[in-house]
Scaffold this active site. Structure first.
Site, PDB file in Angstrom:
ATOM      1  N   ARG A   1     -12.595   8.194  25.374  1.00  0.00           N
ATOM      2  CA  ARG A   1     -13.039   7.523  26.607  1.00  0.00           C
ATOM      3  C   ARG A   1     -13.985   8.407  27.406  1.00  0.00           C
ATOM      4  O   ARG A   1     -14.865   7.920  28.099  1.00  0.00           O
ATOM      5  CB  ARG A   1     -11.832   7.104  27.453  1.00  0.00           C
TER       6      ARG A   1
ATOM      7  N   SER B   1      -9.844   6.036  34.731  1.00  0.00           N
ATOM      8  CA  SER B   1      -9.420   5.968  33.331  1.00  0.00           C
ATOM      9  C   SER B   1     -10.597   5.754  32.389  1.00  0.00           C
ATOM     10  O   SER B   1     -10.571   6.172  31.247  1.00  0.00           O
ATOM     11  CB  SER B   1      -8.420   4.819  33.136  1.00  0.00           C
TER      12      SER B   1
ATOM     13  N   GLU C   1      -9.611  -9.485  35.612  1.00  0.00           N
ATOM     14  CA  GLU C   1     -10.375  -9.291  34.378  1.00  0.00           C
ATOM     15  C   GLU C   1     -11.110 -10.559  33.943  1.00  0.00           C
ATOM     16  O   GLU C   1     -12.230 -10.489  33.428  1.00  0.00           O
ATOM     17  CB  GLU C   1      -9.455  -8.806  33.254  1.00  0.00           C
TER      18      GLU C   1
ATOM     19  N   PHE D   1      -6.264  -5.606  28.368  1.00  0.00           N
ATOM     20  CA  PHE D   1      -6.768  -6.526  29.394  1.00  0.00           C
ATOM     21  C   PHE D   1      -8.212  -6.945  29.116  1.00  0.00           C
ATOM     22  O   PHE D   1      -8.712  -7.894  29.711  1.00  0.00           O
ATOM     23  CB  PHE D   1      -6.658  -5.870  30.779  1.00  0.00           C
TER      24      PHE D   1
ATOM     25  N   HIS E   1      -7.950   2.980  25.947  1.00  0.00           N
ATOM     26  CA  HIS E   1      -6.491   2.895  25.780  1.00  0.00           C
ATOM     27  C   HIS E   1      -6.104   1.886  24.698  1.00  0.00           C
ATOM     28  O   HIS E   1      -5.136   1.149  24.823  1.00  0.00           O
ATOM     29  CB  HIS E   1      -5.816   2.545  27.105  1.00  0.00           C
TER      30      HIS E   1
ATOM     31  N   ASP F   1       3.136   4.436  28.455  1.00  0.00           N
ATOM     32  CA  ASP F   1       3.151   3.139  29.136  1.00  0.00           C
ATOM     33  C   ASP F   1       3.840   2.052  28.312  1.00  0.00           C
ATOM     34  O   ASP F   1       4.296   1.046  28.851  1.00  0.00           O
ATOM     35  CB  ASP F   1       1.723   2.678  29.473  1.00  0.00           C
TER      36      ASP F   1
ATOM     37  N   ARG G   1      -7.339   7.001  24.671  1.00  0.00           N
ATOM     38  CA  ARG G   1      -6.922   7.954  25.673  1.00  0.00           C
ATOM     39  C   ARG G   1      -6.606   9.345  25.117  1.00  0.00           C
ATOM     40  O   ARG G   1      -6.863  10.345  25.805  1.00  0.00           O
ATOM     41  CB  ARG G   1      -5.682   7.396  26.381  1.00  0.00           C
TER      42      ARG G   1
END
Lengths: 318, 312
Positions: free
Chosen positions: A13, A40, A61, A86, A112, A120, A170
């Site tokens: 990322r 992020s 989104e 998302f 991610h 998560d 990530r």
């Protein structure tokens, strides 16, 4: 086996953020959008230099995807960014109608992806995104292997006119590709030439494949390793050329075994040149909380899993 | 913003209908627009009859609005009196249809305006047609910039196009039409929140308040309640037009809306229309939302609508 070393580990990322930073300076039509995940997605350098070309969408989104489609009308090149979950499943219909069917030049950039966002858990660990995106007519699907390649891919897709799904992640992983590489969409990258088995890997599984290649070499097995950074359009020629030589295949991806790179390669094999194929992928399940390394091990995505799959594939050769 | 009454180039087709309010022959101009609307309504029932599918009710109800927009109000790129279509639409006003099922109306207005040949209307919803059941740029039909049909996305698209205009320092406007049933989609409210926050004041949104949706009256299926208060609370400049099928009232409302543009707020017009307006037996009922007339019903409908521009 060609020797690959690394001096640094970084998250892909951050490669995206660096690519966006450069694009901000060289392409005035590039617009970045984000749904409350600027940190992020590593967008700060872009936003700092181009505040007027950044659109904060908040946690909306669906709106972000359709706003991106609208931005293309007038010549903008929107990069819509959020987590992979998302950016795809949550907004599949918006991507389908406003972007893919409408043929809009929107870049959906997703961080991610996969299991390796870690703690998560499964709500955020999408393993179906490659499948969903590659099923959309006209959609290009790219999953680069390290920081440098993600940066190069980010810059390359701005010059390509059409919808693109760019997938990255990530965890920090070794940087082993060239900093000044030119990214060619749809052109597989020969990582290592070999004769006994073809390993087609995508994303950070390419590094695992290199580790596997070294272990296999120690056991006298010559592995050909090919980085399939573009899952669609797929470089069928590279795949066919490789299996013509090795006569067996392994695919490796951080994705559900259903609908991912493995299935794309299987279609090529079934249609053109039947050879045994083994999948290294998540076995049709959701993920869970844990560290990236723990998850890779539990869900069978390590170099050792690739080694085992290669041996199974070789054993099935006629 | 520019003067809303003096922003027109002198296009030839448009001159016929262009109605500066200061001009005292406006009555005549409205009459011309009404003639176009009657022809468009004929096209709608004939198209839907021709393929025995489609959505006449909402199409007929919004006819006055779309005719007023395309033949009177929108600044459109033209050459030799004919509209010229390009996807980017720089320097011209844009219209997006979010409730894509009223495609017969949009197709008829675009064809009558000159975007594509009028006889092509006969291909509506048939195999190999550019006039798909719901509009799409996929078939390269001039005048269509986005696919719609799956509801709730059009206002977001219009916002994006409006932001693009701002980035391009292009001071033309973006219009979007939604249905009232469509307000039940969650994405509409994401967009409703976004537009005032980002001061998208070059956007004029219109909701077709016909009070009907497929399963019955909107108030019964899922009550929108006070949409005006909702949009006001989100930060919109809200106008309500009671006579959405009165051409003069629609034209006046569109002038007023334009005069409100450029003042840091997006503009919302709540337009009361009658579903099926112009064909007595189709009016006011959800039954004609998505049903095609038979031969007899077609004849009865056409008897009520003047053939002012020649049927295709």
């Amino acid at each position: 086996m060609k020797k690959y070393t690394f001096t640094e580990k970084k998250d892909t990322r951050s490669g995206f953020g660096a690519g966006m930073h450069e694009l901000g300076q060289k392409n005035p039509n590039v617009v970045a959008l984000c749904a409350d995940l600027v940190g992020s997605l590593k967008l700060e350098p872009f936003i700092k230099e181009n505040p007027e070309r950044f659109v904060q969408c908040g946690i909306s989104e669906a709106n972000m995807i359709s706003v991106s489609a609208g931005l293309t009308i007038g010549g903008k090149i929107p990069f819509a960014t959020t987590f992979a979950n998302f950016a795809t499943g949550r907004v599949y219909d918006q991507i389908r109608q406003s972007v893919a069917y409408s043929g809009k030049n929107v870049k959906i950039c997703a961080s991610h992806a996969g299991l390796t966002l870690g703690e998560d858990g499964a709500t955020h660990q999408i393993l179906e995104d490659i499948g969903m995106m590659k099923m959309l007519p006209g959609m290009t699907v790219i999953n680069p292997c390290d920081y440098n390649q993600t940066k190069a891919a980010t810059i390359a897709i701005a010059d390509y006119d059409g919808p693109v799904y760019l997938r990255f992640g990530r965890p920090v992983i070794p940087i082993f590709t060239d900093a000044d590489q030119v990214f060619e969409i749809g052109k597989a990258w020969m990582v290592n030439e070999g004769t006994d088995v073809s390993i087609f890997a995508t994303g950070h599984m390419v590094w695992e494949a290199i580790q596997a290649g070294e272990q296999l070499e120690a056991e006298g097995i010559s592995a050909e390793i090919i980085n399939i950074h573009t899952i669609k359009p797929l470089d069928e020629e590279a795949i066919l050329k490789s299996i013509a030589k090795t006569r067996c295949a392994v695919t490796a991806e951080e994705h559900n075994r259903i609908g991912g790179l493995g299935d794309s390669v299987a279609q090529v094999i079934v249609k053109n040149d039947l050879v045994p194929q083994e999948y290294v992928a998540v076995n049709d399940s959701f993920g869970e909380s844990g560290t990236p390394a723990q998850l890779m091990e539990k869900y069978g995505l390590t170099a050792a899993d690739i080694v085992a799959a290669a041996k199974r594939a070789i054993a099935k050769k006629k | 913003m520019h003067d809303p009454y003096h922003d027109r180039d002198s296009g030839s087709l448009i001159q016929l209908y262009y109605a500066p309010i200061k001009n005292n022959n406006r009555e005549m101009e409205i009459e011309q627009l009404e003639k176009v609307a009657a022809q468009v309504r004929r096209d709608i029932v004939r198209m839907v009859h021709g393929c025995q599918s489609g959505h006449p009710g909402g199409s007929l109800g919004c006819t006055d609005l779309l005719v007023a927009l395309y033949f009177e109000r929108m600044k459109l790129k033209e050459e030799d009196g004919k509209p010229v279509f390009d996807m980017d639409g720089k320097g011209e006003d844009l219209f997006f249809l979010s409730n894509g099922h009223i495609s017969p109306l949009l197709y008829s207005v675009l064809a009558r305006k000159g975007y594509f040949p009028v006889p092509e209307l006969a291909t509506f919803r048939k195999l190999n047609s550019r006039l798909q059941g719901h509009p799409t740029p996929h078939e390269h039909l001039e005048g269509i910039r986005i696919a719609s049909g799956s509801l709730g996305q059009g206002m977001s698209v219009a916002i994006g196009a409006a932001l693009s205009k701002k980035l391009n320092k292009d001071d033309s406007l973006v219009y979007v039409l939604m249905g009232d049933g469509e307000q039940q989609e969650g994405q509409v409210w994401e967009a409703a929140m976004f537009a005032p926050h980002h001061k998208v004041d070059n956007l004029i949104a219109i909701i077709d308040l016909n009070g009907q949706q497929i399963d019955g009256p909107t108030a019964k299926v899922m009550d929108n309640r006070d949409l005006g208060a909702k949009y006001e609370a989100f930060g919109w400049e809200v106008m309500e037009v009671e006579e959405g099928n009165d051409m003069a009232a629609v034209v006046k409302a569109l002038y007023e809306a334009k005069s409100k543009a450029g003042h840091a707020k997006p503009i919302m017009i709540l337009l009361h229309t009658g579903m099926g307006y112009g064909v007595d037996f189709m009016m006011g009922s959800h039954k004609w939302h998505g049903v095609a007339p038979n031969d007899e019903q077609l004849a009865a409908a056409l008897a009520q609508l003047e053939e002012s521009m020649g049927d295709y």
